[in-house]
Structure formats: C-alpha cells, structure tokens
Design a protein around this motif. Structure first.
Motif, PDB file in Angstrom:
ATOM      1  N   TYR A 108       0.826  -1.211   0.000  1.00  0.00           N
ATOM      2  CA  TYR A 108       0.000   0.000   0.000  1.00  0.00           C
ATOM      3  C   TYR A 108       0.862   1.265   0.000  1.00  0.00           C
ATOM      4  CZ  TYR A 108      -2.727  -3.799   2.022  1.00  0.00           C
ATOM      5  OH  TYR A 108      -3.303  -5.038   2.281  1.00  0.00           O
ATOM      6  N   SER A 109       1.757   1.348  -0.966  1.00  0.00           N
ATOM      7  CA  SER A 109       2.753   2.422  -0.956  1.00  0.00           C
ATOM      8  C   SER A 109       3.090   2.834  -2.377  1.00  0.00           C
ATOM      9  CB  SER A 109       4.025   1.938  -0.251  1.00  0.00           C
ATOM     10  OG  SER A 109       4.637   0.894  -0.996  1.00  0.00           O
ATOM     11  N   SER A 110       4.078   3.716  -2.485  1.00  0.00           N
ATOM     12  CA  SER A 110       4.653   4.029  -3.793  1.00  0.00           C
ATOM     13  C   SER A 110       5.471   2.823  -4.255  1.00  0.00           C
ATOM     14  CB  SER A 110       5.529   5.274  -3.682  1.00  0.00           C
ATOM     15  OG  SER A 110       4.786   6.379  -3.224  1.00  0.00           O
ATOM     16  N   ASP A 111       6.065   2.923  -5.423  1.00  0.00           N
ATOM     17  CA  ASP A 111       6.817   1.791  -5.972  1.00  0.00           C
ATOM     18  C   ASP A 111       8.184   1.703  -5.295  1.00  0.00           C
ATOM     19  OD1 ASP A 111       7.946  -0.231  -7.406  1.00  0.00           O
ATOM     20  OD2 ASP A 111       7.368   0.537  -9.362  1.00  0.00           O
ATOM     21  N   TYR A 112       8.303   0.791  -4.360  1.00  0.00           N
ATOM     22  CA  TYR A 112       9.546   0.624  -3.590  1.00  0.00           C
ATOM     23  C   TYR A 112      10.593  -0.194  -4.327  1.00  0.00           C
ATOM     24  CZ  TYR A 112       7.139  -3.788  -2.634  1.00  0.00           C
ATOM     25  OH  TYR A 112       6.475  -4.978  -2.777  1.00  0.00           O
ATOM     26  N   ARG A 113      10.267  -0.733  -5.478  1.00  0.00           N
ATOM     27  CA  ARG A 113      11.155  -1.703  -6.117  1.00  0.00           C
ATOM     28  C   ARG A 113      12.420  -1.098  -6.708  1.00  0.00           C
ATOM     29  NH1 ARG A 113       6.619  -4.291  -9.921  1.00  0.00           N
ATOM     30  NH2 ARG A 113       6.133  -2.049 -10.026  1.00  0.00           N
ATOM     31  N   SER A 114      12.387   0.196  -7.053  1.00  0.00           N
ATOM     32  CA  SER A 114      13.528   0.795  -7.748  1.00  0.00           C
ATOM     33  C   SER A 114      14.230   1.888  -6.963  1.00  0.00           C
ATOM     34  CB  SER A 114      13.055   1.374  -9.094  1.00  0.00           C
ATOM     35  OG  SER A 114      12.510   0.372  -9.917  1.00  0.00           O
ATOM     36  N   ILE A 115      13.891   2.026  -5.686  1.00  0.00           N
ATOM     37  CA  ILE A 115      14.530   3.083  -4.902  1.00  0.00           C
ATOM     38  C   ILE A 115      15.992   2.738  -4.619  1.00  0.00           C
ATOM     39  CG2 ILE A 115      12.369   3.819  -3.836  1.00  0.00           C
ATOM     40  CD1 ILE A 115      13.395   2.303  -1.291  1.00  0.00           C
ATOM     41  N   ALA A 147       1.463   7.692  -2.412  1.00  0.00           N
ATOM     42  CA  ALA A 147       1.262   8.149  -1.039  1.00  0.00           C
ATOM     43  C   ALA A 147      -0.231   8.256  -0.751  1.00  0.00           C
ATOM     44  CB  ALA A 147       1.926   9.509  -0.835  1.00  0.00           C
ATOM     45  N   PHE A 148      -0.599   8.104   0.511  1.00  0.00           N
ATOM     46  CA  PHE A 148      -1.992   8.326   0.879  1.00  0.00           C
ATOM     47  C   PHE A 148      -2.313   9.811   0.707  1.00  0.00           C
ATOM     48  CE2 PHE A 148      -1.493   4.507   3.796  1.00  0.00           C
ATOM     49  CZ  PHE A 148      -2.215   3.656   2.964  1.00  0.00           C
ATOM     50  N   ALA A 149      -3.345  10.104  -0.074  1.00  0.00           N
ATOM     51  CA  ALA A 149      -3.712  11.498  -0.326  1.00  0.00           C
ATOM     52  C   ALA A 149      -4.093  12.214   0.960  1.00  0.00           C
ATOM     53  CB  ALA A 149      -4.867  11.557  -1.324  1.00  0.00           C
ATOM     54  N   ASP A 150      -4.580  11.455   1.935  1.00  0.00           N
ATOM     55  CA  ASP A 150      -4.977  12.021   3.218  1.00  0.00           C
ATOM     56  C   ASP A 150      -3.809  12.705   3.931  1.00  0.00           C
ATOM     57  OD1 ASP A 150      -5.781   9.168   2.521  1.00  0.00           O
ATOM     58  OD2 ASP A 150      -7.586   9.826   3.561  1.00  0.00           O
ATOM     59  N   MET A 151      -2.581  12.288   3.599  1.00  0.00           N
ATOM     60  CA  MET A 151      -1.398  12.841   4.259  1.00  0.00           C
ATOM     61  C   MET A 151      -1.158  14.302   3.887  1.00  0.00           C
ATOM     62  SD  MET A 151       1.179   9.571   3.834  1.00  0.00           S
ATOM     63  CE  MET A 151       2.576  10.476   4.475  1.00  0.00           C
ATOM     64  N   ASP A 173       7.621  20.054 -11.346  1.00  0.00           N
ATOM     65  CA  ASP A 173       6.872  19.317 -12.356  1.00  0.00           C
ATOM     66  C   ASP A 173       7.021  17.800 -12.232  1.00  0.00           C
ATOM     67  OD1 ASP A 173       5.870  21.656 -13.759  1.00  0.00           O
ATOM     68  OD2 ASP A 173       7.949  21.983 -14.376  1.00  0.00           O
ATOM     69  N   GLN A 174       7.640  17.345 -11.146  1.00  0.00           N
ATOM     70  CA  GLN A 174       7.728  15.917 -10.905  1.00  0.00           C
ATOM     71  C   GLN A 174       6.339  15.367 -10.586  1.00  0.00           C
ATOM     72  OE1 GLN A 174      10.035  13.362 -11.021  1.00  0.00           O
ATOM     73  NE2 GLN A 174       8.260  12.116 -10.456  1.00  0.00           N
ATOM     74  N   VAL A 175       5.942  14.304 -11.266  1.00  0.00           N
ATOM     75  CA  VAL A 175       4.632  13.696 -11.048  1.00  0.00           C
ATOM     76  C   VAL A 175       4.625  12.960  -9.711  1.00  0.00           C
ATOM     77  CG1 VAL A 175       2.977  11.982 -11.873  1.00  0.00           C
ATOM     78  CG2 VAL A 175       4.149  13.481 -13.506  1.00  0.00           C
ATOM     79  N   LEU A 176       3.587  13.223  -8.918  1.00  0.00           N
ATOM     80  CA  LEU A 176       3.425  12.600  -7.609  1.00  0.00           C
ATOM     81  C   LEU A 176       2.132  11.789  -7.617  1.00  0.00           C
ATOM     82  CD1 LEU A 176       4.122  15.838  -5.512  1.00  0.00           C
ATOM     83  CD2 LEU A 176       5.812  14.121  -6.250  1.00  0.00           C
ATOM     84  N   ASP A 177       2.191  10.563  -7.114  1.00  0.00           N
ATOM     85  CA  ASP A 177       1.029   9.674  -7.101  1.00  0.00           C
ATOM     86  C   ASP A 177       0.370   9.702  -5.724  1.00  0.00           C
ATOM     87  OD1 ASP A 177       1.585   8.475  -9.760  1.00  0.00           O
ATOM     88  OD2 ASP A 177       3.344   7.657  -8.738  1.00  0.00           O
ATOM     89  N   PHE A 178      -0.955   9.888  -5.717  1.00  0.00           N
ATOM     90  CA  PHE A 178      -1.707   9.906  -4.468  1.00  0.00           C
ATOM     91  C   PHE A 178      -2.987   9.080  -4.603  1.00  0.00           C
ATOM     92  CE2 PHE A 178       0.624  13.957  -4.206  1.00  0.00           C
ATOM     93  CZ  PHE A 178       1.143  13.889  -2.915  1.00  0.00           C
ATOM     94  N   THR A 179      -3.325   8.346  -3.549  1.00  0.00           N
ATOM     95  CA  THR A 179      -4.592   7.623  -3.490  1.00  0.00           C
ATOM     96  C   THR A 179      -5.102   7.685  -2.059  1.00  0.00           C
ATOM     97  OG1 THR A 179      -3.743   6.072  -5.167  1.00  0.00           O
ATOM     98  CG2 THR A 179      -5.760   5.445  -4.038  1.00  0.00           C
ATOM     99  N   THR A 180      -6.380   7.928  -1.875  1.00  0.00           N
ATOM    100  CA  THR A 180      -6.922   7.978  -0.523  1.00  0.00           C
ATOM    101  C   THR A 180      -6.960   6.583   0.092  1.00  0.00           C
ATOM    102  OG1 THR A 180      -9.207   7.671  -1.256  1.00  0.00           O
ATOM    103  CG2 THR A 180      -8.398   9.947  -1.072  1.00  0.00           C
ATOM    104  N   LYS A 181      -7.007   6.539   1.402  1.00  0.00           N
ATOM    105  CA  LYS A 181      -7.082   5.254   2.100  1.00  0.00           C
ATOM    106  C   LYS A 181      -8.359   4.508   1.725  1.00  0.00           C
ATOM    107  CE  LYS A 181      -4.342   6.812   6.055  1.00  0.00           C
ATOM    108  NZ  LYS A 181      -4.348   7.135   7.506  1.00  0.00           N
ATOM    109  N   ASP A 182      -9.456   5.240   1.545  1.00  0.00           N
ATOM    110  CA  ASP A 182     -10.709   4.581   1.167  1.00  0.00           C
ATOM    111  C   ASP A 182     -10.601   3.920  -0.204  1.00  0.00           C
ATOM    112  OD1 ASP A 182     -12.096   5.107   3.500  1.00  0.00           O
ATOM    113  OD2 ASP A 182     -13.014   6.944   2.750  1.00  0.00           O
TER     114      ASP A 182
END
Length: 299
Positions: A108-115, A147-151, A173-182
């Motif tokens: 339930y996070s951003s893409d941790y695979r390439s950090i 990231a959780f949009a609620d943050m 201009d870096q794209v940021l991904d957000f999704t709410t917990k719901d």
C-alpha cells in the motif's frame, strides 16, 4: 462463490477500511488478533460474518490454525522490521503451510522496487519482504497506490496552509502519485476476491505535480498559493541521514522517515509506471487531491 478472507491488522486505520469494503462483497471474514488484545472483539464482535481468531506471531501452530481454510490472507499490519518483516514472514509461512492459495502483503505504498539502497527505510523493509513473498509457494498481489492522499492535510509537510506556499524539491513538475485510504481499501477488497489478480497492482487516485497542488489551493481558497523551492532531493536525502543518525526514535514515521518519503517521491524513483485504474471499474469516481483539500478546508 463466497471468498473466505483473513485480515491481519484489521483494527488499524487502513485495516478497518478494508474490512468495511470486504463486507460489501460476497465474503466471510476472519480477523487476526494477538493474545490479550480485546480491540478486534470490541470492533467486530457484533458482526455475524466476522470471526475473531487469536494467534501470536511467534507461534507457528497458532498461526496455521488461524489461517487454515481461508482463500486469501490480507495483511494490513503497520510498523517497522519486527512487523513488516518478522511478523509478516511468520504469517506468510503459516499461509503456505496451511495451503492458503493467495496472500496480499502490507505494501500500500509508492513503488519501492527501484529506490536507491539506503534511501527509504520503510520501502526497503517492504522490498526485503517482497523477496520472501516471491520465493514462497503462494500467489501474491502487492497493491501500490503512491502516497496516501490524506497525508496532504497532515503528515506530509508539502502544503503550508497558513503561508500560502507549496513546497517542492528539485522540480515542481515531478509527477506525484496519491490515493486515498478509502480507495486503497476498496481496491484491496476487490483484489482479495479476484483469483486472477496479477503480482502487482498499481493504482492512483490522482497524479499531480507541486504546480498542480498550488493551482488547486489557489482555486479552492481564492488566495494565490505560490511554489517554494526547498532544495534538491540530494540535499534533503543528506539531511534525512543526519537526522536519522541523531534520532532516538525507531517509530514507523519519525521526522527523518518523512524526509525519506519526500526524497523517494520528488526524485521520481518511487513513481508508479503502470497504473491501471480501469481494472477496478470505469464508473468508479476516484477521490482526487483537490477533493481531499477542499473537504479539509471546508471543516
């Protein structure tokens, strides 16, 4: 066909939302609780479709008994190494031993695979456990939603509401991904009942830049919100390392970990690359960052 789902971490914020969404589907639920805790019984004891089962993560026998006969284990536990790696390893091993077909880890996070190595403790714990999941004789699905949009209205110090500023590092201009917990909970429930779910599901309720956030805040409030450059992600990464070295906290989200999250997001390393919202219904209205901000400011 009714799907039997065991939820670990069901009493947490996200876990409760996942349970709520699962109850809207054709499911029977078990919620896993630790010995001596009454939280699960207090929350779910009155729901006839929910069975509260008790097991210590240190007891293989108890865990196997708890998961025996379920179709999918959903983990929504939260913490650091003792939870994300150690407890989930025990839960995964029990699921394999009991012959559970499917497992959803607590990503339930951003893409941790390439950090980059050493850049984000919480993401690296998830990556470490993902290796165990991939090696296990079980079908798994990780859910990545940014990231959780609620943050944005609390834990993530990106929007300075009183100062009418939106902070950014390196590029606005870096794209940021957000999704709410719901929305994450909804997708998790749908994945739980989807036997054909892939190894990784990527969703994003919204994909915005710091520039977009400033525009939304300006539109909502009628007051101009300006962008404020706060340095490079390299500088922020260095600051997080210093803060971690002198921190005595091993909490899940100390200040230095928050810095690491911002580095992962604004560097683009954790950006989602294969978002597939359509898999979960073209008619679903995803909650945007503007929706979250507007609701917060209307209170």
């Amino acid at each position: 066909m009714t799907t039997t789902v065991l939820v670990a971490g069901a009493t947490g914020d996200l876990g409760q939302r996942i349970v709520r969404e699962l109850l809207d589907l054709d499911t029977r639920l078990r919620v896993l609780t630790r010995p001596g805790s009454s939280a699960a019984a207090d929350l779910f004891g009155g729901e006839e479709r929910i069975e509260v089962v008790t097991a210590a993560y240190t007891s293989s026998r108890e865990l196997v008994e708890a998961v025996a006969g379920v179709d999918v284990v959903v983990s929504a536990v939260s913490g650091t190494r003792p939870v994300i790696v150690d407890a989930q390893r025990a839960l995964l091993a029990a699921a394999v031993q009991a012959g559970v077909p499917r497992f959803i880890p607590s990503d339930y996070s951003s893409d941790y695979r390439s950090i980059a190595r050493g850049s984000n403790r919480n993401f690296e714990l998830r990556r470490e456990f993902a290796a165990d999941v991939d090696a296990a004789d079980i079908r798994a699905t990780s859910i990545l939603g940014g990231a959780f949009a609620d943050m944005l209205t609390g834990e993530a110090p990106v929007i300075l509401f009183d100062r009418h500023r939106v902070l950014y590092w390196s590029s606005p201009d870096q794209v940021l991904d957000f999704t709410t917990k719901d929305d994450v909970a909804r997708v998790t429930a749908l994945v739980a009942v989807d036997e054909g779910a892939p190894r990784v599901v990527e969703i994003a309720g919204d994909r915005v830049t710091a520039r977009d956030l400033a525009a939304s805040m300006t539109e909502i409030t009628g007051t101009p919100f300006k962008l404020q450059w706060s340095g490079t992600t390299g500088t922020l990464a260095a600051m997080s390392k210093v803060a971690r070295r002198f921190s005595k906290s091993d909490d899940t989200f100390p200040a230095w970990q928050g810095m690491q999250y911002l580095v992962s997001m604004y560097s683009g390393q954790a950006q989602l690359r294969h978002v597939d919202n359509a898999r979960f219904g073209d008619d679903h209205v995803w909650t945007t960052t503007r929706d979250v901000l507007a609701e917060y400011l209307s209170r």
